[in-house]
Write a protein that holds these residues in place. Structure first.
Motif, short mmCIF file in Angstrom:
data_model
loop_
_atom_site.label_atom_id
_atom_site.label_comp_id
_atom_site.label_asym_id
_atom_site.label_seq_id
_atom_site.Cartn_x
_atom_site.Cartn_y
_atom_site.Cartn_z
N GLY A 25 -11.03 13.22 12.98
CA GLY A 25 -12.40 13.09 12.49
C GLY A 25 -12.41 12.73 11.01
O GLY A 25 -13.18 11.86 10.57
N LEU A 26 -11.56 13.38 10.24
CA LEU A 26 -11.49 13.10 8.81
C LEU A 26 -10.99 11.68 8.55
O LEU A 26 -11.58 10.93 7.78
CB LEU A 26 -10.55 14.12 8.13
N ILE A 27 -9.93 11.31 9.23
CA ILE A 27 -9.35 9.98 9.01
C ILE A 27 -10.31 8.88 9.46
O ILE A 27 -10.55 7.91 8.73
CB ILE A 27 -7.98 9.86 9.70
N TYR A 28 -10.92 9.03 10.64
CA TYR A 28 -11.86 8.01 11.11
C TYR A 28 -13.12 7.98 10.25
O TYR A 28 -13.68 6.91 10.00
CB TYR A 28 -12.22 8.23 12.58
N SER A 29 -13.57 9.14 9.79
CA SER A 29 -14.75 9.17 8.92
C SER A 29 -14.48 8.40 7.64
O SER A 29 -15.32 7.61 7.18
CB SER A 29 -15.14 10.61 8.59
N LEU A 30 -13.31 8.65 7.04
CA LEU A 30 -12.97 7.91 5.81
C LEU A 30 -12.80 6.42 6.09
O LEU A 30 -13.23 5.58 5.29
CB LEU A 30 -11.69 8.48 5.21
N PHE A 31 -12.21 6.10 7.23
CA PHE A 31 -12.03 4.68 7.59
C PHE A 31 -13.38 3.99 7.72
O PHE A 31 -13.61 2.94 7.14
CB PHE A 31 -11.24 4.58 8.90
N TYR A 32 -14.29 4.60 8.49
CA TYR A 32 -15.59 3.97 8.70
C TYR A 32 -16.46 4.01 7.45
O TYR A 32 -17.29 3.12 7.24
CB TYR A 32 -16.31 4.59 9.90
N TYR A 40 -12.67 -2.29 1.78
CA TYR A 40 -11.63 -2.55 2.75
C TYR A 40 -10.27 -2.04 2.28
O TYR A 40 -9.36 -1.86 3.08
CB TYR A 40 -11.58 -4.04 3.10
N GLU A 41 -10.15 -1.77 0.98
CA GLU A 41 -8.90 -1.20 0.47
C GLU A 41 -8.69 0.20 1.04
O GLU A 41 -7.57 0.56 1.40
CB GLU A 41 -8.91 -1.17 -1.05
N LEU A 42 -9.75 0.99 1.14
CA LEU A 42 -9.65 2.33 1.71
C LEU A 42 -9.27 2.24 3.19
O LEU A 42 -8.40 2.97 3.66
CB LEU A 42 -10.97 3.09 1.55
N MET A 47 -5.06 2.68 7.37
CA MET A 47 -4.36 2.04 8.48
C MET A 47 -2.86 1.93 8.21
O MET A 47 -2.07 1.88 9.14
CB MET A 47 -4.95 0.66 8.76
N ASN A 48 -2.49 1.89 6.94
CA ASN A 48 -1.09 1.68 6.58
C ASN A 48 -0.38 2.96 6.12
O ASN A 48 0.64 2.88 5.45
CB ASN A 48 -0.99 0.61 5.49
N LEU A 49 -0.92 4.11 6.50
CA LEU A 49 -0.25 5.36 6.12
C LEU A 49 1.13 5.43 6.77
O LEU A 49 1.29 5.09 7.95
CB LEU A 49 -1.07 6.57 6.58
N SER A 50 2.09 5.88 6.00
CA SER A 50 3.43 6.05 6.56
C SER A 50 3.47 7.35 7.37
O SER A 50 2.57 8.18 7.29
CB SER A 50 4.46 6.11 5.43
#
Length: 156
Positions: A25-32, A40-42, A47-50
């Motif tokens: 939820g946190l990751i998708y919320s930040l993505f959206y 788009y940098e965020l 998307m490119n987290l190791s």
């Protein structure tokens, strides 16, 4: 008095559900949010987290999850469902520092393997000096201990 391995396993399964809801939820919320704000940098950063970065984020979330729940009631959602509670090795309630220590110990990726031993205690329990006990058995043990302390005392 100790919670059986099956209860501990069920605790873990139940606690994984809110953990994944919070994490994704946190990751998708930040993505959206990044997409909505045309940042788009965020979005690209997320998307490119190791693997290591994801592991760090998940570790932080798991520490906070257990710290918040167990600081308030000494029980996570899984412990509520299985009627178990975390206590110190002396039978007292853990302090917030004890709970934080246990949460930090959970971030060890091999912690789950520690339950394969004969005593069925995880490393996070051993290192934080805590036990997960069945509430009813614990209360019964407290009543018995209290009654034994009163043997030989005058009731006048």
């Amino acid at each position: 008095m100790l919670a059986r391995r099956t209860k501990r396993f069920v605790n873990n399964l139940i606690d994984l559900t809110p953990f994944y809801i919070i994490s994704y939820g946190l990751i998708y919320s930040l993505f959206y949010l990044g997409e909505y704000l045309d940042n788009y940098e965020l979005s690209q950063l997320l998307m490119n987290l190791s693997y290591l970065e994801e592991l760090i984020i998940h570790s932080i979330i798991i520490v906070f999850y257990y710290f918040i729940f167990e600081s308030l009631s000494f029980r996570s959602m899984g412990k509520h469902a299985t009627n178990t509670i975390v206590i110190m090795n002396n039978g007292q309630a853990p302090t917030p520092n004890d709970i934080l220590n246990g949460g930090l110990c959970r971030t060890n990726p091999f912690d789950a393997l520690s339950f394969l031993g004969t005593n069925g205690k995880g490393w996070h329990d051993v290192l934080s000096k805590t036990y997960v006990v069945d509430i009813e058995k614990f209360k019964t043990g407290q009543i018995l201990a209290n009654e034994l302390d009163q043997i030989g005392q005058s009731t006048d």
